[in-house]
Design a protein around this motif. Structure first.
Motif, short mmCIF file in Angstrom:
data_model
loop_
_atom_site.label_atom_id
_atom_site.label_comp_id
_atom_site.label_asym_id
_atom_site.label_seq_id
_atom_site.Cartn_x
_atom_site.Cartn_y
_atom_site.Cartn_z
N SER A 148 0.83 -1.21 0.00
CA SER A 148 0.00 0.00 0.00
C SER A 148 0.86 1.26 0.00
CB SER A 148 -0.94 -0.01 1.21
OG SER A 148 -0.21 0.15 2.42
N VAL A 149 2.02 1.22 0.69
CA VAL A 149 2.94 2.36 0.66
C VAL A 149 3.46 2.58 -0.75
CG1 VAL A 149 5.13 3.27 1.53
CG2 VAL A 149 3.57 2.09 3.09
N LEU A 150 3.82 1.51 -1.44
CA LEU A 150 4.27 1.63 -2.82
C LEU A 150 3.19 2.21 -3.72
CD1 LEU A 150 6.39 -1.57 -3.60
CD2 LEU A 150 7.11 0.81 -3.85
N GLN A 151 1.95 1.80 -3.50
CA GLN A 151 0.85 2.34 -4.30
C GLN A 151 0.65 3.83 -4.04
OE1 GLN A 151 -2.40 -0.21 -3.18
NE2 GLN A 151 -1.85 -1.80 -4.64
N ARG A 152 0.76 4.23 -2.78
CA ARG A 152 0.62 5.66 -2.48
C ARG A 152 1.75 6.46 -3.09
NH1 ARG A 152 -0.73 3.67 2.71
NH2 ARG A 152 1.27 4.35 3.56
N LEU A 153 2.97 5.90 -3.09
CA LEU A 153 4.10 6.59 -3.72
C LEU A 153 3.87 6.76 -5.21
CD1 LEU A 153 6.97 7.74 -3.69
CD2 LEU A 153 7.83 5.40 -3.88
N GLU A 154 3.37 5.70 -5.86
CA GLU A 154 3.12 5.80 -7.30
C GLU A 154 2.04 6.85 -7.60
OE1 GLU A 154 1.96 2.94 -11.10
OE2 GLU A 154 1.97 2.13 -9.07
N LYS A 155 0.97 6.86 -6.78
CA LYS A 155 -0.09 7.85 -7.01
C LYS A 155 0.45 9.27 -6.83
CE LYS A 155 -4.04 4.97 -5.75
NZ LYS A 155 -5.19 4.81 -4.82
N THR A 160 2.63 14.58 -9.68
CA THR A 160 3.70 15.52 -10.07
C THR A 160 4.08 15.36 -11.54
OG1 THR A 160 5.46 13.96 -9.45
CG2 THR A 160 4.60 15.41 -7.72
N GLY A 161 3.43 14.44 -12.24
CA GLY A 161 3.77 14.23 -13.65
C GLY A 161 4.96 13.31 -13.86
N THR A 162 5.43 12.66 -12.81
CA THR A 162 6.57 11.74 -12.91
C THR A 162 6.05 10.38 -13.38
OG1 THR A 162 7.60 12.87 -11.04
CG2 THR A 162 8.52 10.74 -11.69
N LYS A 163 6.43 9.98 -14.60
CA LYS A 163 5.94 8.73 -15.19
C LYS A 163 6.98 7.62 -15.06
CE LYS A 163 2.58 8.69 -16.98
NZ LYS A 163 1.21 8.49 -16.45
N LEU A 164 7.69 7.62 -13.93
CA LEU A 164 8.74 6.63 -13.74
C LEU A 164 8.19 5.21 -13.74
CD1 LEU A 164 11.75 6.15 -13.11
CD2 LEU A 164 11.19 6.37 -10.68
N SER A 165 7.01 5.02 -13.17
CA SER A 165 6.44 3.67 -13.09
C SER A 165 6.04 3.13 -14.45
CB SER A 165 5.23 3.68 -12.16
OG SER A 165 4.22 4.55 -12.64
N LEU A 180 14.66 8.39 -7.33
CA LEU A 180 13.73 9.07 -6.43
C LEU A 180 14.48 9.81 -5.32
CD1 LEU A 180 10.91 6.37 -6.16
CD2 LEU A 180 10.84 8.54 -7.41
N HIS A 181 15.54 9.22 -4.80
CA HIS A 181 16.34 9.92 -3.78
C HIS A 181 17.00 11.16 -4.38
CE1 HIS A 181 16.07 7.52 -0.18
NE2 HIS A 181 16.30 6.41 -0.85
N VAL A 225 7.96 12.49 -1.20
CA VAL A 225 8.65 11.34 -1.79
C VAL A 225 9.67 10.78 -0.81
CG1 VAL A 225 10.26 10.64 -3.60
CG2 VAL A 225 8.28 12.05 -4.18
N ALA A 226 10.44 11.65 -0.16
CA ALA A 226 11.41 11.18 0.83
C ALA A 226 10.71 10.48 1.99
CB ALA A 226 12.25 12.35 1.34
#
Length: 399
Positions: A148-155, A160-165, A180-181, A225-226
């Motif tokens: 769920s933490v990963l899902q929240r990070l992706e959302k 922010t418009g970051t299409k890294l996933s 991301l760091h 993100v951090a």
């Protein structure tokens, strides 16, 4: 029910709640087929439960039953089980008649139905297996929370418009975390960020640059993100500590784990879940069909007036069913073995959900036979399905 149908003359029913428990003791009188019921209230603290235990021992009861109400039954059951013949029963089976429902009437109904032998006991594992359950279930909870933490990070990255996933397969991978760091530390140059990729992801440098160009990344976004990255690191550390404890706790079950791991699709984690939920002792389950029904993977039965209607499987043990589902999904991706061929055959005819449940049923049946009889997994010939289907197709074409 008639008075002559009584199987256990001296019984007690316990209706448990968070604060207290209503206890109905039902014992026979001198007059034939007559009984006396006495209802008392006891607190849920340990000293009061011990007083209840002494009271039940003085009554020389043949059977004591209680409903599986949340987790409130556990202190009562664990303190009574060593000297009192206590059984845990399904609240659905012990459901009282509607209307005028009270805790007192529920306790009296439990005692009455128990005296008739109408309630089947639930499986409560011994204390060592309970500890294994605590560990495997805690791992399951942490794993779901980490997802769920990963899902929240992706959302949040999408905001922010970051299409890294869209380029990487795992946001928690080495390359993803480096990128991301760097974003959280203030780096915004797409080329510099893309250059942080490792391994095969270097071949997608242009796609990474495109996905990291034109970001609306503010100081607030960097903090969020951090924050999510730190949360992932904390969950990874907790999972590592838990895995080490699980490995130590399952040391005495290594032969059973290695035995179950020979089943296609069943890996060590799934084998640990099976052992923790069943106790690896099939004495509590006389047949494989009963184990499958308890796990919630047995086909339902709904017949009325001679007509069979669709029936869903029971809820069963959700943790064991989840482990079997993971094994079934692994089998669905495999080739050249009996279970994968059987899965594909059922999926083509009945659909994937039914094929998953059927595969789970096959796995738990194999588990029962292996643990009950001490035998290794015997892989049936794949030709049983592949060749039979080919022969049937050829025959249809000729006709």
């Amino acid at each position: 029910m008639e008075a002559n149908d009584v199987i256990y003359p001296r019984v007690a029913g316990i209706d448990v709640s968070k604060r207290d428990a209503k206890v109905c003791v039902r014992v026979p009188l001198k007059r034939r087929n007559t009984f006396r019921s006495i209802v008392t209230t006891w607190g849920s603290t340990v000293p009061e439960i011990l007083e209840l235990k002494a009271y039940l021992e003085r009554e020389h009861l043949q059977l004591v039953v209680m409903e599986s109400t949340s987790d409130y039954w556990k202190p009562f059951f664990y303190l009574l089980e060593d000297t009192v013949p206590v059984q845990l029963v399904n609240a659905r089976q012990a459901k009282n008649l509607p209307g005028r429902k009270t805790d007192v009437s529920d306790a009296a109904w439990l005692a009455k139905t128990a005296s008739w032998g109408m309630l089947a006991p639930l499986f409560v594992p011994p204390p060592p297996v309970r500890e294994l359950r605590d560990l495997t279930r805690a791992r399951s909870t942490l794993t779901h929370y980490r997802a769920s933490v990963l899902q929240r990070l992706e959302k949040y990255l999408e905001n922010t418009g970051t299409k890294l996933s869209a380029v990487v397969s795992d946001l928690n991978g080495v390359s993803s975390k480096l990128i991301l760091h760097a974003l959280a530390n203030g780096e915004r140059d797409p080329k510099v960020l893309a250059a942080l990729a490792k391994g095969r992801l270097k071949n997608k440098a242009k796609e990474l640059e495109q996905a990291l160009t034109g970001l609306r990344f503010t100081g607030h976004d960097a903090f969020m993100v951090a924050f999510h990255l730190d949360e992932l690191d904390a969950q990874d550390a907790r999972l590592a500590a838990l895995d080490a404890q699980i490995t130590e706790a399952f040391a005495s079950f290594r032969p059973e784990i290695e035995l179950l791991s020979t089943i296609p699709g069943v890996k060590e984690l799934t084998a640990q879940v099976i052992i923790a939920e069943t106790g690896a002792d099939m004495a509590a389950f006389p047949t494989a069909a009963q184990l499958a029904a308890w796990a919630g993977v047995a086909p339902g039965n709904n017949e009325s007036a001679g007509r069979h209607k669709p029936a869903a499987t029971r809820k069963g043990n959700t943790y064991l069913k989840g482990g079997l589902g993971t094994a079934a999904l692994n089998i669905a991706k495999q080739k050249d073995n009996f279970l994968s061929a059987r899965y594909k055959r059922i999926a083509n005819r009945r659909g994937k959900p039914r094929a998953i449940v059927a595969t789970e049923h096959t796995i738990i049946t194999a588990v029962w036979n292996m643990l009950a009889n001490g035998v290794c997994y015997d892989e049936p010939p794949i030709r049983r399905y592949t060749q039979a289907n080919a022969d049937r197709t050829r025959q249809h074409a000729l006709n």
